[in-house]
Design an enzyme around this catalytic site. Structure first.
Site, PDB file in Angstrom:
ATOM      1  N   ASP A  18      25.000 -34.824 -31.465  1.00  0.00           N
ATOM      2  CA  ASP A  18      25.935 -34.265 -30.485  1.00  0.00           C
ATOM      3  C   ASP A  18      26.618 -33.009 -31.021  1.00  0.00           C
ATOM      4  OD1 ASP A  18      25.355 -36.729 -29.181  1.00  0.00           O
ATOM      5  OD2 ASP A  18      27.031 -37.677 -30.230  1.00  0.00           O
ATOM      6  N   ASN A 161      24.767 -45.805 -15.351  1.00  0.00           N
ATOM      7  CA  ASN A 161      25.649 -45.767 -16.510  1.00  0.00           C
ATOM      8  C   ASN A 161      26.652 -44.622 -16.478  1.00  0.00           C
ATOM      9  OD1 ASN A 161      22.695 -46.742 -17.538  1.00  0.00           O
ATOM     10  ND2 ASN A 161      24.346 -47.965 -18.422  1.00  0.00           N
ATOM     11  N   GLU A 198      24.760 -37.124 -19.063  1.00  0.00           N
ATOM     12  CA  GLU A 198      25.839 -37.008 -20.031  1.00  0.00           C
ATOM     13  C   GLU A 198      25.670 -35.718 -20.841  1.00  0.00           C
ATOM     14  OE1 GLU A 198      25.403 -40.471 -22.534  1.00  0.00           O
ATOM     15  OE2 GLU A 198      23.753 -39.580 -23.684  1.00  0.00           O
ATOM     16  N   HIS A 262      21.788 -33.491 -26.008  1.00  0.00           N
ATOM     17  CA  HIS A 262      23.225 -33.291 -26.233  1.00  0.00           C
ATOM     18  C   HIS A 262      23.476 -31.970 -26.956  1.00  0.00           C
ATOM     19  CE1 HIS A 262      27.240 -35.430 -26.157  1.00  0.00           C
ATOM     20  NE2 HIS A 262      27.479 -34.158 -26.452  1.00  0.00           N
ATOM     21  N   ARG A 296      19.555 -38.382 -36.256  1.00  0.00           N
ATOM     22  CA  ARG A 296      19.565 -37.334 -35.250  1.00  0.00           C
ATOM     23  C   ARG A 296      20.138 -36.098 -35.926  1.00  0.00           C
ATOM     24  NH1 ARG A 296      22.556 -39.883 -30.160  1.00  0.00           N
ATOM     25  NH2 ARG A 296      23.852 -40.771 -31.819  1.00  0.00           N
TER      26      ARG A 296
END
Length: 321
Positions: A18, A161, A198, A262, A296
């Site tokens: 992120d 979600n 998101e 992200h 990640r």
């Protein structure tokens, strides 16, 4: 930027998901991201993007031992608004049964120091929306004198979600006026594992406002879509936004890039190029919950453009020139 393009699968920073990179008026880049332990917020500062990889991280905030700020500290972003620094982040609560571990809310920190790695970070509290429900990934931008927030949230009346919403702001920690949904998961690539929209990031260019966002489960199915609005449009009108009908960035096994998403945007050192920042893994198979796989990594690439003036995310990742 040549040193950032020579190896298309080499990350800028390992084990930082992120990622958010902001270039300030002082000429420095500021970096923050989710850490694998999900227990703190770190900042790094460097005169160059490449230098962020060697910059010493400074912990500016740590989670509490209990309560609503005690678990899964996710996706911090640093912004500079009206002379002060702000960090948006999401946090959940630790309970005996762990039922609150994934019931996030959004929170805001403020710092009035010239250098955000110094000074005091003050908690401004929860960033409250229309619903008291799962909410995360707040990002803020200004357009024509109006400051907006875009975020992901669960509407209790909508299956799924999270959806993406936009609202005007009366302060960096307060919404005002109507809160409008601008996208909900609808295509097959948005609902693999989870029905998720998101991780929004805003880019203003070529007479348009682009909002990239991430979808589906956080394994190799994670990928990115794109919303587009004309710069003259009413940004609070859902009809102003068009959504890509296919992912704009997704897994590319040829270069061992899995689950990209992200993202954020920044600019090159000379200010002439937009820079794409995102996370991805370099392997496909994951043992257990992907959220607890630490690998990640943060990648950066010079952002390429299609002839029609829209960003070419995949071309940016593949570019080697």
């Amino acid at each position: 930027m040549k040193n950032l393009e020579t190896n298309v699968i080499k990350p800028l920073l390992e084990q930082r998901a992120d990622p958010w990179i902001y270039k300030h008026t002082d000429g420095c880049y500021y970096f923050t991201a989710s850490v694998p332990e999900y227990d703190r917020i770190e900042l790094r500062r460097s005169a160059t993007i490449a230098g962020l990889s060697e910059a010493k991280p400074v912990v500016v905030w740590r989670k509490y031992s209990e309560g609503p700020l005690s678990a899964n500290i996710w996706a911090p972003e640093i912004h500079f608004v009206a002379g002060k620094w702000y960090i948006y982040f999401a946090a959940a609560r630790t309970t005996e049964t762990n039922e609150g571990l994934f019931d996030h809310r959004m929170f805001v920190l403020e710092n009035d120091a010239a250098n955000p790695l110094e000074g005091e970070w003050v908690e401004k509290g929860q960033l409250r929306t229309e619903w008291e429900s799962f909410a995360l990934d707040a990002t803020s931008f200004e357009h024509r004198g109006v400051r907006y927030l875009v975020w992901a949230q669960k509407d209790p009346d909508i299956v799924g979600n999270s959806n993406l919403y936009i609202s005007e702001m009366s302060s960096p920690w307060t919404l005002q006026g109507k809160q409008v949904m601008i996208t909900t998961p609808q295509y097959d690539w948005e609902i693999i594992g989870f029905r998720v929209n998101e991780g929004a990031a805003v880019l203003k260019a070529n007479g348009r406002i682009f909002i990239s966002f991430s979808v589906s489960a956080t394994d190799f199915n994670y990928c990115m879509g794109l919303l587009t609005a004309d710069e003259d449009a009413d940004l609070l009108d859902p009809q102003s936004w068009s959504k890509s009908k296919s992912p704009v960035l997704s897994t590319d096994e040829d270069i061992a890039l899995y689950g990209p998403g992200h993202n954020s945007f920044t600019v090159s050192e000379d200010g002439t190029q937009h820079i794409l920042v995102f996370h991805a893994r370099n392997y496909k198979e994951i043992e257990g919950d992907p959220l607890y796989d630490p690998n990640r990594h943060t990648f950066v690439r010079v952002l390429k453009w299609h002839e029609d003036g829209t960003p070419d995310f995949a071309g940016s990742v593949l570019s080697n020139d």
